[in-house]
Design a protein around this motif. Sequence first.
Motif, mmCIF file in Angstrom:
data_model
loop_
_atom_site.group_PDB
_atom_site.id
_atom_site.type_symbol
_atom_site.label_atom_id
_atom_site.label_comp_id
_atom_site.label_asym_id
_atom_site.label_seq_id
_atom_site.Cartn_x
_atom_site.Cartn_y
_atom_site.Cartn_z
ATOM 1 N N TYR A 81 74.776 35.116 34.760
ATOM 2 C CA TYR A 81 75.766 34.796 35.788
ATOM 3 C C TYR A 81 77.132 35.031 35.173
ATOM 4 O O TYR A 81 77.488 34.368 34.199
ATOM 5 C CB TYR A 81 75.684 33.327 36.203
ATOM 6 C CG TYR A 81 74.465 32.947 37.027
ATOM 7 C CD1 TYR A 81 74.333 33.376 38.343
ATOM 8 C CD2 TYR A 81 73.464 32.152 36.486
ATOM 9 C CE1 TYR A 81 73.225 33.007 39.111
ATOM 10 C CE2 TYR A 81 72.362 31.775 37.239
ATOM 11 C CZ TYR A 81 72.249 32.206 38.548
ATOM 12 O OH TYR A 81 71.168 31.836 39.294
ATOM 13 N N GLY A 101 68.770 22.698 34.536
ATOM 14 C CA GLY A 101 69.560 23.754 33.911
ATOM 15 C C GLY A 101 68.747 24.730 33.085
ATOM 16 O O GLY A 101 69.288 25.663 32.497
ATOM 17 N N ALA A 102 67.419 24.552 33.056
ATOM 18 C CA ALA A 102 66.554 25.410 32.238
ATOM 19 C C ALA A 102 66.441 26.831 32.787
ATOM 20 O O ALA A 102 66.124 27.767 32.051
ATOM 21 C CB ALA A 102 65.157 24.787 32.144
ATOM 22 N N GLY A 103 66.696 26.986 34.103
ATOM 23 C CA GLY A 103 66.598 28.312 34.708
ATOM 24 C C GLY A 103 65.486 28.425 35.739
ATOM 25 O O GLY A 103 65.218 29.509 36.268
ATOM 26 N N LYS A 104 64.836 27.307 36.075
ATOM 27 C CA LYS A 104 63.686 27.326 36.997
ATOM 28 C C LYS A 104 64.062 27.877 38.376
ATOM 29 O O LYS A 104 63.350 28.708 38.931
ATOM 30 C CB LYS A 104 63.119 25.900 37.185
ATOM 31 C CG LYS A 104 62.753 25.192 35.894
ATOM 32 C CD LYS A 104 62.155 23.832 36.167
ATOM 33 C CE LYS A 104 63.119 22.832 36.801
ATOM 34 N NZ LYS A 104 64.280 22.483 35.937
ATOM 35 N N SER A 105 65.169 27.376 38.896
ATOM 36 C CA SER A 105 65.574 27.781 40.235
ATOM 37 C C SER A 105 65.963 29.260 40.255
ATOM 38 O O SER A 105 65.606 30.006 41.169
ATOM 39 C CB SER A 105 66.739 26.903 40.683
ATOM 40 O OG SER A 105 67.135 27.257 41.963
ATOM 41 N N THR A 106 66.670 29.677 39.232
ATOM 42 C CA THR A 106 67.042 31.087 39.115
ATOM 43 C C THR A 106 65.784 31.959 39.074
ATOM 44 O O THR A 106 65.685 32.963 39.787
ATOM 45 C CB THR A 106 67.880 31.311 37.832
ATOM 46 O OG1 THR A 106 69.048 30.493 37.898
ATOM 47 C CG2 THR A 106 68.274 32.765 37.673
HETATM 48 P P1 ADP Z 1 67.177 24.694 36.933
HETATM 49 O O1 ADP Z 1 66.639 25.109 38.257
HETATM 50 O O2 ADP Z 1 66.135 24.676 35.871
HETATM 51 O O3 ADP Z 1 67.940 23.404 36.991
HETATM 52 P P2 ADP Z 1 69.092 26.841 37.296
HETATM 53 O O4 ADP Z 1 68.355 28.099 37.469
HETATM 54 O O5 ADP Z 1 69.617 26.175 38.512
HETATM 55 O O6 ADP Z 1 68.220 25.818 36.446
HETATM 56 O O7 ADP Z 1 70.326 27.088 36.320
HETATM 57 C C1 ADP Z 1 70.210 27.768 35.067
HETATM 58 C C2 ADP Z 1 71.603 27.963 34.474
HETATM 59 O O8 ADP Z 1 72.350 28.878 35.272
HETATM 60 C C3 ADP Z 1 72.438 26.688 34.408
HETATM 61 O O9 ADP Z 1 73.204 26.718 33.246
HETATM 62 C C4 ADP Z 1 73.312 26.783 35.637
HETATM 63 O O10 ADP Z 1 74.505 26.087 35.456
HETATM 64 C C5 ADP Z 1 73.533 28.272 35.756
HETATM 65 N N1 ADP Z 1 73.722 28.729 37.160
HETATM 66 C C6 ADP Z 1 72.855 28.567 38.175
HETATM 67 N N2 ADP Z 1 73.320 29.120 39.308
HETATM 68 C C7 ADP Z 1 74.528 29.666 38.996
HETATM 69 C C8 ADP Z 1 75.528 30.385 39.722
HETATM 70 N N3 ADP Z 1 75.351 30.695 41.016
HETATM 71 N N4 ADP Z 1 76.616 30.786 39.056
HETATM 72 C C9 ADP Z 1 76.786 30.498 37.740
HETATM 73 N N5 ADP Z 1 75.903 29.835 37.000
HETATM 74 C C10 ADP Z 1 74.781 29.410 37.609
#
Ligand code: ADP
Length: 239
Positions: free
Chosen positions: A13, A40-45
């Motif tokens: 990102y 913040g591990a990246g699961k949602s991403t």
């Molecule tokens: P999880 O689902 O495990 O909580 P995320 O995938 O939401 O993790 O986030 C992984 C990392 O990417 C985190 O550091 C988060 O802050 C960052 N992040 C997630 N979405 C965005 C975005 N749209 N822009 C910038 N950073 C992001």
Amino acid sequence: RTLLEFKHVSKQYGSETRALSDVNFAVKEGEFVSIIGPSGAGKSTLLRCINRMIDASSGEIVFDNASVLALNKNELKKLRTRIGMIFQHYNLVNRLSVIENVLHGRLGYKSTLAGVLGLYTKEEKAQAYRLLQVLGLQEQVYKRCDQLSGGQKQRVGIARALVQDPKMLLCDEPIASLDPNSSKVIMEHLRDICSKMGITVVVNLHQVDVAMNYSDRIVGVNKGTVVYDGPPAGLTKEK
Ligand code: ADP
Ligand code: ADP
């Protein structure tokens, strides 16, 4: 048979945050896989890269033998009808009824006027009623979604995701806003959808115990990399 495969997938990102780095794992057809890891591990991403709500920065994601990053606009639309998505905050249209929300699940690919106006066929409606019955919402069909409990809302979310007969369900923290009882109901529905309907389920969870209870396999993610990939039993030994 492999239904989904991540090959060296990374997601950046902006210039600072590397949310995923060199992620590799595969999901077999009919499997129930939980992705676990701290906030913040990246699961949602990771989950959102599968149906391209987010585009991976590099690597390859293969779904049903097609590289999702290579799909054109029409192919991508079609892919999204085959992958149902469930969210932590349900993402329902609150002023609409339960049945309208479920039928809304079809809008994704119905760009026709009929779809926009909410004119659905008898078969489509009958299928929506059937799904609501399976999910125990037969008494709620005509209620507005803002009158439902959280657990009921999530069941509407599941029905909406199923209305297109998807091959796979992606569930992003589906029980994170629910009490233990409702969480159990939701997890049991997801488990049934996998074993009885044959739909592959990939679910993000931060509760390790829940993941261990319901999953065929667990993928552990930390700081954007896969740190565990194996059966629930193996996780206990590792700890
Ligand atoms: P999880 O689902 O495990 O909580 P995320 O995938 O939401 O993790 O986030 C992984 C990392 O990417 C985190 O550091 C988060 O802050 C960052 N992040 C997630 N979405 C965005 C975005 N749209 N822009 C910038 N950073 C992001
Ligand atoms: P239409 O007005 O287009 O016929 P309906 O809403 O009357 O659409 O019904 C479509 C189909 O959905 C019906 O054939 C029936 O099988 C089913 N259906 C309608 N209402 C209900 C209900 N309350 N519970 C279960 N199934 C229903």
